[in-house]
Design a protein around this motif. Sequence first.
Motif, PDB file in Angstrom:
ATOM      1  N   TRP A  98      -5.384 -26.793   5.912  1.00 35.70           N
ATOM      2  CA  TRP A  98      -4.320 -25.571   6.142  1.00 35.70           C
ATOM      3  C   TRP A  98      -5.061 -24.110   5.162  1.00 35.70           C
ATOM      4  N   VAL A  99      -4.320 -23.972   4.687  1.00 37.31           N
ATOM      5  CA  VAL A  99      -4.535 -22.719   3.790  1.00 37.31           C
ATOM      6  C   VAL A  99      -3.735 -22.137   2.260  1.00 37.31           C
ATOM      7  N   VAL A 100      -3.269 -21.524   1.623  1.00 35.10           N
ATOM      8  CA  VAL A 100      -2.362 -21.332   0.553  1.00 35.10           C
ATOM      9  C   VAL A 100      -2.318 -19.787   1.045  1.00 35.10           C
ATOM     10  N   HIS A 101      -1.091 -18.977   1.282  1.00 34.20           N
ATOM     11  CA  HIS A 101      -1.276 -17.292   1.492  1.00 34.20           C
ATOM     12  C   HIS A 101      -0.260 -16.813   0.101  1.00 34.20           C
ATOM     13  N   GLN A 102      -1.707 -15.925  -1.061  1.00 32.80           N
ATOM     14  CA  GLN A 102      -0.968 -15.670  -2.158  1.00 32.80           C
ATOM     15  C   GLN A 102      -0.408 -14.471  -2.713  1.00 32.80           C
ATOM     16  N   THR A 103       0.142 -13.467  -0.813  1.00 36.64           N
ATOM     17  CA  THR A 103       1.100 -12.833  -1.405  1.00 36.64           C
ATOM     18  C   THR A 103       0.682 -11.861  -2.212  1.00 36.64           C
ATOM     19  N   VAL A 104      -0.738 -11.545  -1.729  1.00 33.90           N
ATOM     20  CA  VAL A 104      -0.892 -10.495  -3.094  1.00 33.90           C
ATOM     21  C   VAL A 104      -1.097  -9.172  -2.524  1.00 33.90           C
ATOM     22  N   PRO A 105      -0.141  -8.351  -2.950  1.00 37.21           N
ATOM     23  CA  PRO A 105       0.144  -6.287  -2.005  1.00 37.21           C
ATOM     24  C   PRO A 105      -0.938  -5.719  -2.667  1.00 37.21           C
ATOM     25  N   SER A 106      -2.580  -5.896  -2.565  1.00 38.57           N
ATOM     26  CA  SER A 106      -2.516  -5.153  -2.719  1.00 38.57           C
ATOM     27  C   SER A 106      -3.285  -4.149  -1.519  1.00 38.57           C
ATOM     28  N   LEU A 107      -2.829  -4.352  -0.619  1.00 37.39           N
ATOM     29  CA  LEU A 107      -3.280  -2.633   0.467  1.00 37.39           C
ATOM     30  C   LEU A 107      -1.749  -2.275   0.305  1.00 37.39           C
ATOM     31  N   GLY A 108      -0.408  -3.002   0.205  1.00 32.19           N
ATOM     32  CA  GLY A 108      -0.243  -1.876  -0.513  1.00 32.19           C
ATOM     33  C   GLY A 108       0.930  -1.396  -1.254  1.00 32.19           C
ATOM     34  N   ASN A 109      -0.710  -1.751  -1.909  1.00 35.20           N
ATOM     35  CA  ASN A 109      -0.680  -0.558  -3.007  1.00 35.20           C
ATOM     36  C   ASN A 109      -1.664   0.748  -2.794  1.00 35.20           C
ATOM     37  N   GLN A 110      -1.926   1.329  -1.394  1.00 34.89           N
ATOM     38  CA  GLN A 110      -2.905   1.466  -1.069  1.00 34.89           C
ATOM     39  C   GLN A 110      -2.297   2.780  -0.304  1.00 34.89           C
ATOM     40  N   GLY A 146       6.789   2.819   0.520  1.00 29.76           N
ATOM     41  CA  GLY A 146       6.532   3.811   1.672  1.00 29.76           C
ATOM     42  C   GLY A 146       5.627   2.861   3.326  1.00 29.76           C
ATOM     43  N   VAL A 147       4.559   2.096   1.998  1.00 26.20           N
ATOM     44  CA  VAL A 147       4.094   0.934   3.367  1.00 26.20           C
ATOM     45  C   VAL A 147       4.821  -0.158   4.352  1.00 26.20           C
ATOM     46  N   ARG A 148       5.426  -0.531   3.443  1.00 23.25           N
ATOM     47  CA  ARG A 148       7.035  -1.352   3.466  1.00 23.25           C
ATOM     48  C   ARG A 148       7.528   0.150   5.082  1.00 23.25           C
ATOM     49  N   GLU A 149       7.880   0.447   4.708  1.00 19.15           N
ATOM     50  CA  GLU A 149       8.760   1.708   5.451  1.00 19.15           C
ATOM     51  C   GLU A 149       8.432   0.927   7.039  1.00 19.15           C
ATOM     52  N   ARG A 150       7.007   2.504   6.796  1.00 20.36           N
ATOM     53  CA  ARG A 150       6.289   1.924   7.898  1.00 20.36           C
ATOM     54  C   ARG A 150       5.950   0.958   8.852  1.00 20.36           C
ATOM     55  N   CYS A 151       6.230  -0.103   8.146  1.00 20.16           N
ATOM     56  CA  CYS A 151       5.403  -1.439   8.833  1.00 20.16           C
ATOM     57  C   CYS A 151       6.871  -1.664   9.503  1.00 20.16           C
ATOM     58  N   LYS A 152       8.174  -1.553   9.277  1.00 16.09           N
ATOM     59  CA  LYS A 152       9.522  -1.813   9.734  1.00 16.09           C
ATOM     60  C   LYS A 152       9.396  -0.814  11.362  1.00 16.09           C
ATOM     61  N   LYS A 153       9.000   0.517  10.773  1.00 18.32           N
ATOM     62  CA  LYS A 153       9.143   1.517  11.299  1.00 18.32           C
ATOM     63  C   LYS A 153       8.518   1.348  13.135  1.00 18.32           C
ATOM     64  N   GLU A 154       7.093   0.764  12.563  1.00 17.98           N
ATOM     65  CA  GLU A 154       6.304  -0.282  13.818  1.00 17.98           C
ATOM     66  C   GLU A 154       6.471  -0.736  14.878  1.00 17.98           C
ATOM     67  N   ASP A 163      -2.419   4.082  17.369  1.00 17.28           N
ATOM     68  CA  ASP A 163      -1.311   4.642  15.871  1.00 17.28           C
ATOM     69  C   ASP A 163      -0.369   3.871  14.877  1.00 17.28           C
ATOM     70  N   LEU A 164      -0.731   2.464  16.066  1.00 20.75           N
ATOM     71  CA  LEU A 164       0.679   1.386  14.501  1.00 20.75           C
ATOM     72  C   LEU A 164      -0.624   0.534  14.803  1.00 20.75           C
ATOM     73  N   VAL A 165      -0.632   0.931  13.029  1.00 19.48           N
ATOM     74  CA  VAL A 165      -1.746   0.130  12.628  1.00 19.48           C
ATOM     75  C   VAL A 165      -1.341  -1.259  11.367  1.00 19.48           C
ATOM     76  N   HIS A 166      -0.118  -1.418  11.105  1.00 18.37           N
ATOM     77  CA  HIS A 166      -0.300  -2.350  10.349  1.00 18.37           C
ATOM     78  C   HIS A 166       0.072  -4.073  11.384  1.00 18.37           C
ATOM     79  N   GLY A 167       0.345  -3.285  12.588  1.00 20.83           N
ATOM     80  CA  GLY A 167       0.619  -4.565  13.648  1.00 20.83           C
ATOM     81  C   GLY A 167       2.305  -5.353  13.458  1.00 20.83           C
ATOM     82  N   TRP A 168       2.692  -4.837  12.923  1.00 14.78           N
ATOM     83  CA  TRP A 168       3.528  -6.178  12.829  1.00 14.78           C
ATOM     84  C   TRP A 168       4.394  -5.934  14.504  1.00 14.78           C
TER      85      TRP A 168
END
Length: 439
Positions: free
Chosen positions: A378-390, A402-410, A349-354
Motif C-alpha cells: 500500500w501507499v499513502v495519498h498525501q493529496t498535495v495540490p501542487s499541480l493545481g497551483n500551476q 480553474g484547474v478543478r473546473e476544467r477537470c470536471k468539464k473534461e 486535448d483532455l490532459v487531466h485524465g478524468w
Amino acid sequence: MLQIGLDYCDKDYTSSVAKESSLNYIDNLITNQTVQNNMGTNIRSGIGRRSSNETLRIIVTTFISIVFGFFLGVSFPTISLTKINLPSTLLSSIDLGYIEDKYSGLSSQALLNVWSSLRNKGISLHEPEDTKIWVPTNPRGAETLPPGIVTSESDLYLRRLYGTPSEDLIIKPRYLVTFTVGYEQKDNIDKAVKKFSENFSVLLFHYDGRTSEWNEFEWSNRAIHVSVPKQTKWWYAKRFLHPDILAPYDYIFIWDEDLGLEDFDPERYISLIKKHGLEISQPGLSANSGLTWQMTRKRDDSEVHKDAEERDGWCTDPHLPPCAAFVEIMAPVFSRNAWRCVWHMIQNDLVHGWGLDFALRRCVEPAHEKIGVVDAQWVVHQTVPSLGNQGQAENGKAAWEGVRERCKKEWQTFQIRMTLAERAYLKANGIDQINSTNS
C-alpha cells in the motif's frame, strides 16, 4: 541526466570514415607508384657510359620525342580528375580534389592507374540499380524498406557515446516508473525513487521547468528528465510513452508525486499482480490517505481485492466501476498489453485524465478479474495540490479552482465522446444497442 537536445553525432560521420579508409588505401597505391618511378630512375642512372656517338643519338631522339609529345599534348584537352563524371556515392566518400592537390607532382595517368586498381580490388564505381521494394506488412510509411532493417520498437535505455553497442547495457530494466514532478516535492520523490531497484527505468516529467536542481540526488543522472512547463502526466504520457517506445517493459507505473512509499516494495508488488493475474492495478491506499472511492481503500484481510461496495445507486452492475474493474488515475500500474490499449484511448486535448479510470475496463477482458487493488502493498495519498497551483487565477477564482473546473468539464467531454464513438460503431456494424453489454 538525459534531456531532450541536439544530437552530438555528426551526420557526416559515416561518409568521413569511408573517406578516411579510401584515402589511406589510395595513399598506399600512390606511394607504390612513386617508388616504382624512383626505382626506374635509379636503374637508368646506373647504366654505364655510352660512346659519344650513342650519347648524341639519344639526346637527339629525346629532343625529337619531347617536341612531338608537346604538340601531341596541346592537341587534346587537359585531363582533370575533378572533371571526371563519377557517381555521387563515390564522390561523397573520396575527395578527388583533395587527392589531386596532395599528389600534384604525379601525372594524371598515374592517378588513373590508382582508380584502375581500386576497381580491381572490388570497389564499385557505379551505383547499383534501384531495387524495387514494397512490403505492405511493414509499419506505415516504411513499406519501401527491406523488413530486415525495420526497427519498429524502441526503449528508454540510456546508452554510451563510445564503445560497442552490444556492451552498453549491463542490465536491461524490465519495468518503468514515471513521476510527474515539481521541485517542491523533491524530498518525497527522492524517497520514492530510492524504493525502485535497477530493474526499473526512472522517468521524471517536470511540470515546473526545473530540472538541473535535481542533480543534487545521486540517482538523477541515471533517470530520464523531460521538462515542459505546466503540463499534466497524461499530456506527457500521450506524447512520450508510446507503446512502441515502452515495448521492453513488462509493467509501467504512471504515478503522481504526492505518494508516500514508506511501506511499499515494488518488486513484491509485481510478484503479487503476476500471481493474481492483474493487467491493470494500483496499490491500496492507507486509512490516512485522501480517499474518494471504497474500491481503492486498503484491506487488512487480503493480498488483493477486485470489487467493493459503494453507496446506494452508484453501481448499476457489481462487475462495473466503481464497484469493480476500477482503479484511480493517481497510481495506476499497467501491463505492456493493457497500456497499448489505454494509450490509444487517451485523448490529446483532455490532459487531466478524468473519466479515464471508468473506461480502463475496455482494455482487458474480463475486466472485473484483471483489474484490482493490491492490499498487501500500500501507499499513502498525501493529496498535495501542487499541480493545481500551476493554473492561472481568472475572474476572481484561485488558480486551483480553474484547474478543478476544467477537470470536471473534461470528464463530461470524455464520457460524451466514448458514448458517441460506441454508438457509431454499433450502428455501423448492425449491432442492437439495447442488447450490447458495453453500453
